[in-house]
Design an enzyme around this catalytic site. Structure first.
Site, short mmCIF file in Angstrom:
data_model
loop_
_atom_site.label_atom_id
_atom_site.label_comp_id
_atom_site.label_asym_id
_atom_site.label_seq_id
_atom_site.Cartn_x
_atom_site.Cartn_y
_atom_site.Cartn_z
N CYS A 1 65.80 80.43 36.97
CA CYS A 1 65.39 79.90 35.67
C CYS A 1 66.38 80.33 34.58
O CYS A 1 67.46 79.78 34.50
CB CYS A 1 63.96 80.30 35.34
SG CYS A 1 63.21 79.29 34.04
N HIS B 1 60.92 78.46 39.95
CA HIS B 1 60.49 79.86 40.13
C HIS B 1 59.95 80.08 41.55
O HIS B 1 58.76 79.88 41.81
CB HIS B 1 59.39 80.21 39.12
CG HIS B 1 59.89 80.44 37.74
ND1 HIS B 1 60.18 81.69 37.24
CD2 HIS B 1 60.14 79.56 36.74
CE1 HIS B 1 60.58 81.58 35.98
NE2 HIS B 1 60.57 80.30 35.65
N GLU C 1 59.20 82.76 42.91
CA GLU C 1 58.33 83.94 42.96
C GLU C 1 56.88 83.64 42.63
O GLU C 1 55.98 84.44 42.93
CB GLU C 1 58.84 85.03 42.00
CG GLU C 1 58.61 84.75 40.52
CD GLU C 1 59.71 83.93 39.87
OE1 GLU C 1 59.81 83.96 38.63
OE2 GLU C 1 60.46 83.25 40.59
#
Length: 239
Positions: free
Chosen positions: A94, A177, A179
């Site tokens: 990002c 993202h 994660e």
């Protein structure tokens, strides 16, 4: 090169979040690298480049164009250029994706905010091995012009440059993202609107990009160690 165990890279996670109330994404990313050294870049901590076998750059609520108000961003860009020069495996996520491109001469602009599960067109690259096309997008900035040496390896309907790779250095970036999981949805809602779409978190493969990056960094570490060993042996062999 570090003194990490053979085949296991010594990784650093560079945290780029200036807002202590929005660090959930940095925490989530770091959780995928439990053995990595975390560096709070905003607070002035820095990577020990001589010991790093790989570096992961997190997201941020800051924009790379805020460099005049946030001097650490210029230092983050300098870090990127140093990582490229040294050939240290690097992954930008990002904001990390954006600061890499900006550091190498690309352009990042403010765009319409996207907080949603989106479908991406992922290229044939080892960083995307086993990665599902449905990913988590949480951004209001986008790379609009590639940095020097970078090629686009992913795109989405709302973002033409959704991931990049360097032509010669072991450097990858993703705008999405990897994660984020369903458990982070409330934290996302607190930070901004969440756009419910036709996709589900069951369609996402969280962490797979990180697993791929760690494997690629380990392969690089093994090759570098082998080359160093061969050089030392050759240097010590009588003619």
């Amino acid at each position: 090169m570090s003194t990490a165990d053979a085949g296991k890279p010594n990784l650093y996670v560079v945290r780029n979040e200036p807002n202590p109330d929005r660090e959930y994404h940095c925490d989530a990313l770091a959780s995928w690298f439990p053995d990595a050294t975390e560096v709070d870049f905003v607070a002035g901590e820095r990577v020990l480049l001589e010991e790093a076998d790989g570096v992961v750059l997190t997201g941020s609520t800051a924009g790379v164009y805020e460099v005049d108000d946030r001097p650490w961003i210029a230092e983050a860009e300098e870090l990127v250029r140093e990582l490229v020069d040294r050939g240290i495996p690097t992954l930008g996520v990002c904001f990390g994706h954006q600061v890499v491109n900006s550091a190498l001469g690309g352009t990042v602009e403010k765009v319409e905010t996207t907080h949603a599960l989106v479908e991406a067109d992922l290229g044939d690259d080892p960083i995307f091995d086993g990665v599902a096309p449905v990913v988590v997008a949480l951004h209001g900035d986008a790379v609009t012009e590639l940095g020097d040496g970078l090629v686009a390896i992913a795109s989405a309907d709302h973002a033409r440059i959704f991931g990049t790779r360097h032509r010669t250095a072991p450097l990858w970036t993703v705008q999405f993202h990897p994660e984020i999981e369903a458990e982070h949805r409330e934290a996302i809602r607190e930070a901004g609107d969440w756009d419910e779409r036709e996709f589900s978190f069951a369609d996402v493969t969280p962490g797979r990009v990180f697993e791929n990056f760690e494997r690629l960094a380990a392969e690089r570490t093994t090759v570098d160690a082998s080359e160093t060993h061969e050089t030392v042996e050759t240097a010590g062999t009588p003619e």
